[in-house]
Design a protein around this motif. Sequence first.
Motif, PDB file in Angstrom:
ATOM      1  N   HIS A 113       2.406  12.028  -2.342  1.00  0.00           N
ATOM      2  CA  HIS A 113       1.797  12.895  -1.337  1.00  0.00           C
ATOM      3  C   HIS A 113       0.381  13.229  -1.775  1.00  0.00           C
ATOM      4  O   HIS A 113      -0.004  13.010  -2.916  1.00  0.00           O
ATOM      5  CB  HIS A 113       2.612  14.191  -1.184  1.00  0.00           C
ATOM      6  CG  HIS A 113       3.994  13.969  -0.695  1.00  0.00           C
ATOM      7  ND1 HIS A 113       4.278  13.618   0.595  1.00  0.00           N
ATOM      8  CD2 HIS A 113       5.197  14.028  -1.335  1.00  0.00           C
ATOM      9  CE1 HIS A 113       5.580  13.483   0.750  1.00  0.00           C
ATOM     10  NE2 HIS A 113       6.165  13.725  -0.415  1.00  0.00           N
ATOM     11  N   GLU A 134      -1.995   1.011  -4.607  1.00  0.00           N
ATOM     12  CA  GLU A 134      -1.933  -0.350  -4.077  1.00  0.00           C
ATOM     13  C   GLU A 134      -1.399  -1.239  -5.190  1.00  0.00           C
ATOM     14  O   GLU A 134      -1.851  -1.145  -6.337  1.00  0.00           O
ATOM     15  CB  GLU A 134      -3.317  -0.828  -3.669  1.00  0.00           C
ATOM     16  CG  GLU A 134      -3.358  -2.256  -3.173  1.00  0.00           C
ATOM     17  CD  GLU A 134      -4.776  -2.721  -2.879  1.00  0.00           C
ATOM     18  OE1 GLU A 134      -5.019  -3.927  -3.007  1.00  0.00           O
ATOM     19  OE2 GLU A 134      -5.632  -1.882  -2.545  1.00  0.00           O
ATOM     20  N   LYS A 140      -5.754   5.134  -6.299  1.00  0.00           N
ATOM     21  CA  LYS A 140      -6.928   5.527  -5.523  1.00  0.00           C
ATOM     22  C   LYS A 140      -6.873   7.009  -5.171  1.00  0.00           C
ATOM     23  O   LYS A 140      -5.815   7.537  -4.839  1.00  0.00           O
ATOM     24  CB  LYS A 140      -7.004   4.720  -4.224  1.00  0.00           C
ATOM     25  CG  LYS A 140      -7.226   3.241  -4.426  1.00  0.00           C
ATOM     26  CD  LYS A 140      -7.341   2.542  -3.090  1.00  0.00           C
ATOM     27  CE  LYS A 140      -7.729   1.099  -3.300  1.00  0.00           C
ATOM     28  NZ  LYS A 140      -8.155   0.460  -2.069  1.00  0.00           N
ATOM     29  N   SER A 141      -8.029   7.632  -5.256  1.00  0.00           N
ATOM     30  CA  SER A 141      -8.189   9.002  -4.774  1.00  0.00           C
ATOM     31  C   SER A 141      -9.584   9.101  -4.176  1.00  0.00           C
ATOM     32  O   SER A 141     -10.346   8.135  -4.183  1.00  0.00           O
ATOM     33  CB  SER A 141      -8.002  10.010  -5.919  1.00  0.00           C
ATOM     34  OG  SER A 141      -9.084   9.929  -6.821  1.00  0.00           O
ATOM     35  N   ASP A 167     -11.177   5.091  -8.265  1.00  0.00           N
ATOM     36  CA  ASP A 167     -10.434   3.862  -7.972  1.00  0.00           C
ATOM     37  C   ASP A 167     -10.142   3.238  -9.331  1.00  0.00           C
ATOM     38  O   ASP A 167     -11.050   2.730  -9.992  1.00  0.00           O
ATOM     39  CB  ASP A 167     -11.283   2.943  -7.100  1.00  0.00           C
ATOM     40  CG  ASP A 167     -10.548   1.674  -6.694  1.00  0.00           C
ATOM     41  OD1 ASP A 167      -9.393   1.470  -7.122  1.00  0.00           O
ATOM     42  OD2 ASP A 167     -11.149   0.889  -5.947  1.00  0.00           O
ATOM     43  N   ASP A 196      -3.762  13.369  -1.938  1.00  0.00           N
ATOM     44  CA  ASP A 196      -4.932  12.503  -1.862  1.00  0.00           C
ATOM     45  C   ASP A 196      -4.828  11.234  -2.700  1.00  0.00           C
ATOM     46  O   ASP A 196      -5.747  10.431  -2.705  1.00  0.00           O
ATOM     47  CB  ASP A 196      -6.176  13.282  -2.320  1.00  0.00           C
ATOM     48  CG  ASP A 196      -6.493  14.436  -1.383  1.00  0.00           C
ATOM     49  OD1 ASP A 196      -6.060  14.375  -0.219  1.00  0.00           O
ATOM     50  OD2 ASP A 196      -7.158  15.389  -1.828  1.00  0.00           O
ATOM     51  N   TYR A 198       0.831  -1.187   0.000  1.00  0.00           N
ATOM     52  CA  TYR A 198       0.000   0.000   0.000  1.00  0.00           C
ATOM     53  C   TYR A 198       0.876   1.251   0.000  1.00  0.00           C
ATOM     54  O   TYR A 198       2.099   1.169   0.113  1.00  0.00           O
ATOM     55  CB  TYR A 198      -0.942  -0.038   1.207  1.00  0.00           C
ATOM     56  CG  TYR A 198      -1.781  -1.295   1.195  1.00  0.00           C
ATOM     57  CD1 TYR A 198      -2.939  -1.366   0.431  1.00  0.00           C
ATOM     58  CD2 TYR A 198      -1.377  -2.432   1.897  1.00  0.00           C
ATOM     59  CE1 TYR A 198      -3.698  -2.538   0.391  1.00  0.00           C
ATOM     60  CE2 TYR A 198      -2.135  -3.600   1.854  1.00  0.00           C
ATOM     61  CZ  TYR A 198      -3.282  -3.642   1.099  1.00  0.00           C
ATOM     62  OH  TYR A 198      -4.017  -4.801   1.038  1.00  0.00           O
ATOM     63  N   THR A 199       0.265   2.402  -0.103  1.00  0.00           N
ATOM     64  CA  THR A 199       0.970   3.670  -0.286  1.00  0.00           C
ATOM     65  C   THR A 199       2.136   3.846   0.679  1.00  0.00           C
ATOM     66  O   THR A 199       3.250   4.164   0.257  1.00  0.00           O
ATOM     67  CB  THR A 199      -0.006   4.861  -0.164  1.00  0.00           C
ATOM     68  OG1 THR A 199      -1.064   4.672  -1.115  1.00  0.00           O
ATOM     69  CG2 THR A 199       0.688   6.175  -0.429  1.00  0.00           C
ATOM     70  N   ASP A 200       1.915   3.650   1.975  1.00  0.00           N
ATOM     71  CA  ASP A 200       2.993   3.870   2.954  1.00  0.00           C
ATOM     72  C   ASP A 200       4.178   2.950   2.708  1.00  0.00           C
ATOM     73  O   ASP A 200       5.332   3.367   2.792  1.00  0.00           O
ATOM     74  CB  ASP A 200       2.472   3.693   4.380  1.00  0.00           C
ATOM     75  CG  ASP A 200       1.508   4.803   4.787  1.00  0.00           C
ATOM     76  OD1 ASP A 200       1.515   5.869   4.129  1.00  0.00           O
ATOM     77  OD2 ASP A 200       0.739   4.590   5.737  1.00  0.00           O
ATOM     78  N   ASN A 256       5.936   4.093  -0.526  1.00  0.00           N
ATOM     79  CA  ASN A 256       6.702   5.325  -0.341  1.00  0.00           C
ATOM     80  C   ASN A 256       8.105   5.048   0.188  1.00  0.00           C
ATOM     81  O   ASN A 256       9.052   5.754  -0.143  1.00  0.00           O
ATOM     82  CB  ASN A 256       5.973   6.294   0.589  1.00  0.00           C
ATOM     83  CG  ASN A 256       4.947   7.124  -0.149  1.00  0.00           C
ATOM     84  OD1 ASN A 256       5.004   7.268  -1.367  1.00  0.00           O
ATOM     85  ND2 ASN A 256       3.997   7.671   0.586  1.00  0.00           N
ATOM     86  N   GLY A 275      -3.420   7.599  -3.684  1.00  0.00           N
ATOM     87  CA  GLY A 275      -2.802   6.431  -3.096  1.00  0.00           C
ATOM     88  C   GLY A 275      -2.579   5.364  -4.149  1.00  0.00           C
ATOM     89  O   GLY A 275      -3.132   5.430  -5.257  1.00  0.00           O
TER      90      GLY A 275
END
Length: 184
Positions: free
Chosen positions: A56, A62, A88-89, A93, A58, A43-45, A48, A60
């Motif tokens: 950064h 996956e 994703k925002s 999606d 909104d 996922y985004t985190d 990153n 994301g």
Amino acid sequence: MRKTKPLLYILHLLIFSILLTGCAHTPLKEMFYGSWDQSFSMYTDDLNALLETPMHGDVGLEVSLKATQHYHNNGTYSGEGEFIFRIKSANSDIPLRFFIKDTGKWSLHNNGSRLVETSSGGSLTPADTFTEQFLAFQPELTAIFGSFKPIKGEKNTANILSISSTEMEIQEEESKITLTMTRQ
């Protein structure tokens, strides 16, 4: 007759110990032979941490993979699966689906603690019409997704964390991604 009984006893003991020793240990390389299913999601985190320029705002992302890797006893491998990149925002999606195929050679190093796969080549193709059309309208993304295509001569090295007759856990050396694979 008396001499044959101790001789038979020793012979039985020898046969039993040979069978026991032979069954108790399968060479590590042979444990790889066969087909292994794998799947993972990031996922985004998590992504990153791997990206030079983190995402950064909104938006994301996956990334997920479902694939099967086949390790052949002649030192070659083949694999196929589906990559899904989901953008994703708050308002959308967008799932971009790709089929990936790869072939090459595999070998074990460092006393069986490292798996090295060298690609002979492969493909990464859109898996559906939506992905094809999306990439046609966003040509700059074609180059980004093209970087996931297996490249002839490219090496992928993974540390073998554990392996049994039903499950294998490896950690890719460069990305530090840990994959759990299960035997088909």
